[in-house]
Write a protein that holds these residues in place. Sequence first.
Motif, short mmCIF file in Angstrom:
data_model
loop_
_atom_site.label_atom_id
_atom_site.label_comp_id
_atom_site.label_asym_id
_atom_site.label_seq_id
_atom_site.Cartn_x
_atom_site.Cartn_y
_atom_site.Cartn_z
N GLU A 40 1.04 -1.25 -0.05
CA GLU A 40 -0.10 0.23 0.19
C GLU A 40 0.78 1.32 -0.10
N LEU A 41 1.92 1.31 0.89
CA LEU A 41 2.75 2.28 0.98
C LEU A 41 3.51 2.68 -0.12
N ILE A 42 3.97 1.83 -1.21
CA ILE A 42 4.71 2.06 -2.36
C ILE A 42 4.01 2.09 -3.54
N ALA A 43 2.54 2.45 -3.39
CA ALA A 43 2.04 2.58 -4.71
C ALA A 43 2.21 3.30 -5.68
N ASP A 44 2.61 4.80 -5.10
CA ASP A 44 3.21 5.64 -5.85
C ASP A 44 4.30 5.72 -6.62
N SER A 45 5.19 4.49 -6.16
CA SER A 45 6.71 4.43 -5.99
C SER A 45 7.01 3.82 -7.43
N LYS A 46 7.96 4.16 -8.34
CA LYS A 46 8.34 3.56 -9.63
C LYS A 46 9.52 2.62 -9.35
N THR A 47 10.55 3.14 -8.54
CA THR A 47 11.73 2.50 -8.30
C THR A 47 11.70 2.33 -6.71
N VAL A 48 12.01 0.91 -6.48
CA VAL A 48 12.08 0.62 -5.06
C VAL A 48 13.38 -0.13 -4.80
N PHE A 126 19.01 9.94 3.98
CA PHE A 126 18.73 11.10 2.91
C PHE A 126 18.82 10.68 1.71
N GLY A 127 18.04 11.02 0.80
CA GLY A 127 18.11 10.49 -0.75
C GLY A 127 16.68 10.13 -1.30
N PRO A 128 16.31 9.09 -0.78
CA PRO A 128 15.14 8.55 -1.50
C PRO A 128 13.87 9.22 -0.92
N LYS A 129 12.85 9.27 -1.79
CA LYS A 129 11.71 10.07 -1.49
C LYS A 129 10.96 9.47 -0.46
N LYS A 130 10.88 8.24 -0.33
CA LYS A 130 10.22 7.49 0.82
C LYS A 130 11.24 6.38 1.44
N VAL A 131 11.12 6.34 2.74
CA VAL A 131 12.00 5.29 3.20
C VAL A 131 11.00 4.19 4.13
N ILE A 132 10.89 2.86 4.14
CA ILE A 132 10.15 2.07 4.87
C ILE A 132 11.02 1.32 5.57
N ILE A 133 10.85 1.30 6.90
CA ILE A 133 11.79 0.36 7.62
C ILE A 133 10.86 -0.57 8.39
N VAL A 134 10.86 -1.81 8.18
CA VAL A 134 9.97 -2.93 8.94
C VAL A 134 10.96 -3.60 9.74
N GLN A 197 14.38 16.00 6.23
CA GLN A 197 14.07 16.13 4.76
C GLN A 197 13.51 14.40 4.38
N THR A 198 13.44 13.75 5.20
CA THR A 198 13.24 12.27 4.55
C THR A 198 11.72 11.92 5.44
N ASP A 199 11.14 11.20 4.34
CA ASP A 199 9.62 10.53 4.73
C ASP A 199 9.94 9.23 5.35
N ILE A 200 10.16 8.85 6.53
CA ILE A 200 10.27 7.70 7.09
C ILE A 200 9.18 7.09 7.79
N ILE A 201 8.80 5.67 7.09
CA ILE A 201 7.72 5.08 7.97
C ILE A 201 8.31 3.71 8.51
N VAL A 202 7.96 3.66 9.81
CA VAL A 202 8.45 2.62 10.50
C VAL A 202 7.57 1.64 10.77
N LEU A 203 7.47 0.51 10.29
CA LEU A 203 6.32 -0.71 10.69
C LEU A 203 7.08 -1.53 11.69
N VAL A 204 6.53 -1.51 12.69
CA VAL A 204 6.86 -2.55 13.97
C VAL A 204 5.98 -3.89 13.91
N VAL A 205 6.65 -4.73 13.92
CA VAL A 205 5.65 -6.06 13.49
C VAL A 205 5.86 -6.81 14.85
N GLY A 206 4.56 -7.40 15.24
CA GLY A 206 4.51 -7.90 16.42
C GLY A 206 4.96 -9.66 16.51
N GLU A 207 5.87 -9.80 15.73
CA GLU A 207 6.44 -11.07 15.95
C GLU A 207 8.02 -11.14 15.57
#
Length: 211
Positions: A40-48, A126-134, A197-207
């Motif tokens: 869901e979070l990378i829906a608008d991203s072309k390069t991952v 810094f650099g990527p438009k969005k950062v997702i940390i799982v 300047q960095t959009d960071i989303i942290v997903l903390v997983v319960g396992e």
Amino acid sequence: MVKKWHKETLARKTVEALKKNHFQAEYVPSKEEARKRVIELIADSKTVGIGGSVTTAEINILEDLLKIGKEVLNHSLSTLTPEEKMTIRRRQLTCDCFISSTNALTMDGKLVNVDGTGNRVSAMIFGPKKVIIVVGANKIVKDLDAAMERIEMIAAPLNNKRLNFSNPCTQTGVCMDCTGLSRICNITTILRKKPSQTDIIVLVVGEELGY
């Protein structure tokens, strides 16, 4: 059930601490839910870009990214030459979205990492438009001292073994602060607050996920 309760309790508490440190943070109960949320979070991203991450492999995200037409920048493929790996690492620094994990996550919302080359921690900062940390709940620790202890006792030796390096920790099972050229513990970063300047989303997983 008791272990599940404990993981969730620590994870939710840490999510609130991350929010106070200006990170976007969410609790997700399982790796399956984490995978769905990443999509869901990378829906608008072309390069991952994909950081060298066992967690990313364990949530089975790579195949999904290719199926939905994303250009995946993964330098960990064994078929790549050293030159191709370096080109991909550089492209990860300017990709639309970078996905990785963290070596340790403190209960007061700090992300602690030790890197060999520096491409992973650079892209997180810094650099990527969005950062997702799982990050799995197994990586939650009390404080910075505990974070370094976790890295030296768990993350460093296991990653050295996974990468088939002959550093001393692959024999002792614990960091020996080695000095060899194949050392992978060269750079330490602490994200105390969200980089401005960095959009960071942290997903903390319960396992448990990753090393």
